[in-house]
Write a protein that holds these residues in place. Sequence first.
Motif, PDB file in Angstrom:
ATOM      1  N   ILE A  45      10.792  16.738  -5.737  1.00 11.52           N
ATOM      2  CA  ILE A  45      10.980  15.616  -4.818  1.00 11.52           C
ATOM      3  C   ILE A  45      12.393  15.660  -4.272  1.00 11.52           C
ATOM      4  CG2 ILE A  45      11.146  13.100  -4.681  1.00 11.52           C
ATOM      5  CD1 ILE A  45       8.924  13.046  -6.835  1.00 11.52           C
ATOM      6  N   ASN A  46      12.504  15.581  -2.951  1.00 13.00           N
ATOM      7  CA  ASN A  46      13.822  15.561  -2.329  1.00 13.00           C
ATOM      8  C   ASN A  46      14.397  14.161  -2.473  1.00 13.00           C
ATOM      9  OD1 ASN A  46      16.021  15.589  -0.635  1.00 13.00           O
ATOM     10  ND2 ASN A  46      15.059  16.973   0.821  1.00 13.00           N
ATOM     11  N   ARG A  81       4.959   6.896  -4.565  1.00 12.75           N
ATOM     12  CA  ARG A  81       5.070   7.430  -5.922  1.00 12.75           C
ATOM     13  C   ARG A  81       6.404   8.120  -6.114  1.00 12.75           C
ATOM     14  NH1 ARG A  81      -0.518   8.455  -5.657  1.00 12.75           N
ATOM     15  NH2 ARG A  81      -0.102  10.370  -4.535  1.00 12.75           N
ATOM     16  N   ALA A  82       6.820   8.880  -5.074  1.00  8.81           N
ATOM     17  CA  ALA A  82       8.103   9.572  -5.168  1.00  8.81           C
ATOM     18  C   ALA A  82       9.229   8.554  -5.315  1.00  8.81           C
ATOM     19  CB  ALA A  82       8.321  10.428  -3.927  1.00  8.81           C
ATOM     20  N   TYR A 105       0.836  -1.196   0.000  1.00  4.94           N
ATOM     21  CA  TYR A 105       0.000   0.000   0.000  1.00  4.94           C
ATOM     22  C   TYR A 105       0.874   1.250   0.000  1.00  4.94           C
ATOM     23  CZ  TYR A 105      -3.648   3.289   1.229  1.00  4.94           C
ATOM     24  OH  TYR A 105      -4.511   4.341   1.208  1.00  4.94           O
ATOM     25  N   LEU A 106       1.899   1.217   0.833  1.00  7.64           N
ATOM     26  CA  LEU A 106       2.793   2.378   0.927  1.00  7.64           C
ATOM     27  C   LEU A 106       3.410   2.709  -0.429  1.00  7.64           C
ATOM     28  CD1 LEU A 106       4.335   4.321   2.969  1.00  7.64           C
ATOM     29  CD2 LEU A 106       6.172   2.675   2.815  1.00  7.64           C
ATOM     30  N   LEU A 119      14.947   7.329   3.176  1.00  7.55           N
ATOM     31  CA  LEU A 119      13.766   6.633   3.668  1.00  7.55           C
ATOM     32  C   LEU A 119      13.699   5.210   3.129  1.00  7.55           C
ATOM     33  CD1 LEU A 119      11.005   9.365   3.639  1.00  7.55           C
ATOM     34  CD2 LEU A 119      11.753   8.009   5.577  1.00  7.55           C
ATOM     35  N   ALA A 134      12.745  13.596 -11.165  1.00 11.60           N
ATOM     36  CA  ALA A 134      12.009  13.619  -9.907  1.00 11.60           C
ATOM     37  C   ALA A 134      12.396  14.855  -9.096  1.00 11.60           C
ATOM     38  CB  ALA A 134      12.286  12.345  -9.112  1.00 11.60           C
ATOM     39  N   ARG A 148      16.350  12.541   0.483  1.00 10.93           N
ATOM     40  CA  ARG A 148      15.495  12.089   1.572  1.00 10.93           C
ATOM     41  C   ARG A 148      14.751  10.811   1.174  1.00 10.93           C
ATOM     42  NH1 ARG A 148      11.135  16.117   3.212  1.00 10.93           N
ATOM     43  NH2 ARG A 148      12.767  17.257   4.288  1.00 10.93           N
ATOM     44  N   ARG A 196       9.044   5.504  -6.591  1.00  9.83           N
ATOM     45  CA  ARG A 196       9.053   4.917  -7.924  1.00  9.83           C
ATOM     46  C   ARG A 196       9.562   5.927  -8.947  1.00  9.83           C
ATOM     47  NH1 ARG A 196       3.498   3.293  -9.114  1.00  9.83           N
ATOM     48  NH2 ARG A 196       2.910   4.531  -7.302  1.00  9.83           N
ATOM     49  N   ALA A 197       9.219   7.212  -8.725  1.00  7.20           N
ATOM     50  CA  ALA A 197       9.711   8.245  -9.641  1.00  7.20           C
ATOM     51  C   ALA A 197      11.231   8.307  -9.589  1.00  7.20           C
ATOM     52  CB  ALA A 197       9.098   9.594  -9.289  1.00  7.20           C
ATOM     53  N   ARG A 236       0.257   3.307  -3.256  1.00  9.28           N
ATOM     54  CA  ARG A 236      -0.860   4.225  -3.088  1.00  9.28           C
ATOM     55  C   ARG A 236      -0.515   5.549  -2.406  1.00  9.28           C
ATOM     56  NH1 ARG A 236      -2.915   1.876  -6.367  1.00  9.28           N
ATOM     57  NH2 ARG A 236      -4.747   0.527  -6.414  1.00  9.28           N
ATOM     58  N   THR A 237       0.625   5.635  -1.757  1.00 11.41           N
ATOM     59  CA  THR A 237       0.899   6.889  -1.063  1.00 11.41           C
ATOM     60  C   THR A 237       1.850   7.749  -1.885  1.00 11.41           C
ATOM     61  OG1 THR A 237       2.831   6.099   0.104  1.00 11.41           O
ATOM     62  CG2 THR A 237       0.700   5.698   1.160  1.00 11.41           C
ATOM     63  N   SER A 238       1.899   9.000  -1.459  1.00 15.81           N
ATOM     64  CA  SER A 238       2.748   9.946  -2.167  1.00 15.81           C
ATOM     65  C   SER A 238       4.221   9.554  -2.044  1.00 15.81           C
ATOM     66  CB  SER A 238       2.518  11.338  -1.603  1.00 15.81           C
ATOM     67  OG  SER A 238       3.069  12.293  -2.442  1.00 15.81           O
ATOM     68  N   PHE A 239       4.588   9.034  -0.877  1.00 19.99           N
ATOM     69  CA  PHE A 239       5.982   8.624  -0.723  1.00 19.99           C
ATOM     70  C   PHE A 239       6.329   7.507  -1.707  1.00 19.99           C
ATOM     71  CE2 PHE A 239       8.838   5.392   1.020  1.00 19.99           C
ATOM     72  CZ  PHE A 239      10.013   6.102   0.924  1.00 19.99           C
TER      73      PHE A 239
END
Lengths: 306, 305
Positions: B196-197, B179-180, B170-171, B204, B191, B200, B182-183, B174-177
């Motif tokens: 997008i940092n 997507r970042a 799900y993380l 993470l 990115a 960071r 995968r980008a 589906r979440t913005s993190f």
Amino acid sequence: MSDATGLTRLATLKDEPPAAMPGGPADPILVVDHLTMRFGGLTAVGDVSFKVGRGDITALIGPNGAGKTTVFNCITGFYKPTEGMIRLRQREGETYLLERLPGHDVNRLARVARTFQNIRLFPQMTVLENLLVAMHKPLMRASGFSLAGILGLPGYRRAQDEAIAKAAAWIERIGLTHRADEPAGDLPYGDQRRLEIARAMCTDPVLLCLDEPAAGLNPRESADLNTLLRLIRDEFGTSVLLIEHDMSVVMQISDRIVVLDYGIKIADGTPDQIRNDTRVIAAYLGVDDEEVAAVEAEVGLAGTHA
Amino acid sequence: MEFFAQQFINGLTLGSIYGLIALGYTMVFGIIGMVNFAHGDVFMLSSFIALIFFLILTTWLGLTSVALVFLIVLIVAMVLTALWGWAIERVAYRPLRGSFRLAPLISAIGVSIFLSNFVQVVQGARNKPVPPLVRDVIVLYENGQYTVTLSYKQAIIMTTTALLLAGFWYLVQRTSFGRAQRACEQDRRMAALLGINVDRTISLTFVLGAALAAVAGTLYLLYYGVVSFSDGFVPGVKAFTAAVLGGIGSLPGAVLGGLIIGLIETFWSAYFSIEYKDVAAFLILIVVLIFKPSGILGRPEVEKV
């Protein structure tokens, strides 16, 4: 200026202190000041200064290898300029020195977005996801760095719904609603181009830098692009700086044009001024400086200047 | 048949642990294209963290509720190991990001050696046992001769793995993190230009990978009841094999690969010889690298033009 031949004007240009920017826009959003970029012994951009007017579409043109993309790379933090300053002033008055910002802050703080000559969508993500990535900053804040997102808290839900609505509006503007859930890499070329621009717009930029957005487009797609760029300028008030070779795009939609040749600015003015500028014509036809006068005569422009 | 069913359960349990470790390999490879050879030792370290907190909770504080002890140990191990993961990336990998490709790889091997030696020095070279936490078994099938059992430990391991994978999926999806992340995998510079940092996001990713390794480490300790400073290497390399088998860079592939490696290893020890079980696992690595280098679920490398 009116009686000068190409030769002498070229000389005066070189002698002029580059700070002098005759006839620049009154309220510039971006001021490129004495920008120089050297790679070893090669000077890709030499002491270029120009301004981008707020709410204008400004075109940066010039023959291949003139240093246009290098200027873009300096503006968007890919290169650290050897010399010079790039100031971006937002409407609220905050000023950012772009050459000093780390990569992601050029977009996050200074709100400059850009596209590239080649398409750089995230090909394995869907059309919608590509746009949502561009709204990472507000979503990340709303999601409490993903914790609230995983827990599905209402604040994050709302932020996500807003982001999806905004993305959907852009998808509709570029006419891709029926393909929103397909991988971006499967779209036709022209759609990918416009999706890139939509994605850049989803970051809420004050300045949008487009590197050859019309490259490889057919005349119809090119016309769609013009409409999209006008919409961005007129409805969103976003200033646009674009590199373009397609003169039908440049002449139709630009408010101002800056011309580079061999890393040096050779002209800066309205489309009409540029159209009649002999050095620009010479640069495009690839003639030597000495032959400029001959070219002027040939294309019948000497008369209009005299 | 009963024997087979029993081995199947055992294999899935082992495979779950491999899958959790493999996720860390595959995520890090996906985002920065580097094999984090220290990951196996991060797993081993987390096992020690779990061991220490298990002993603190049971012998010093005298907690008796198994579920509570397990939960606290799991969370503490995840948090502390995540901190290690963050620090390792910060100290050993980030400074080398602009460097040549092999530099972070060599650095990772250095970190691996450092971690196992560090644990050996502070914890000693002997195996560290814990008293068994859960002994109960569920009898699934019985016919007088054979019994097929699912121990509570195995149930806990499989359930924890399944729950974490669901949350993790799900993380990422589906979440913005996610997507970042995968980008950043697909185009890091682009990115960054979308705000997008990247640093960071990479940090993470290491934190998440380490946290998953900590879950694996805690479950490993629960399952085997013993851990030693050298336990990072073999499970680490097997998890790496799992990641390659599943298609490195692919998250479902890592779990699938982990399960397959776990099953093969278990069946091999059950039907052939237990001494050669590691040979079986690594034979797979060789075969996969020769015949299908992109793995089961991995995408073939497409040359960009």
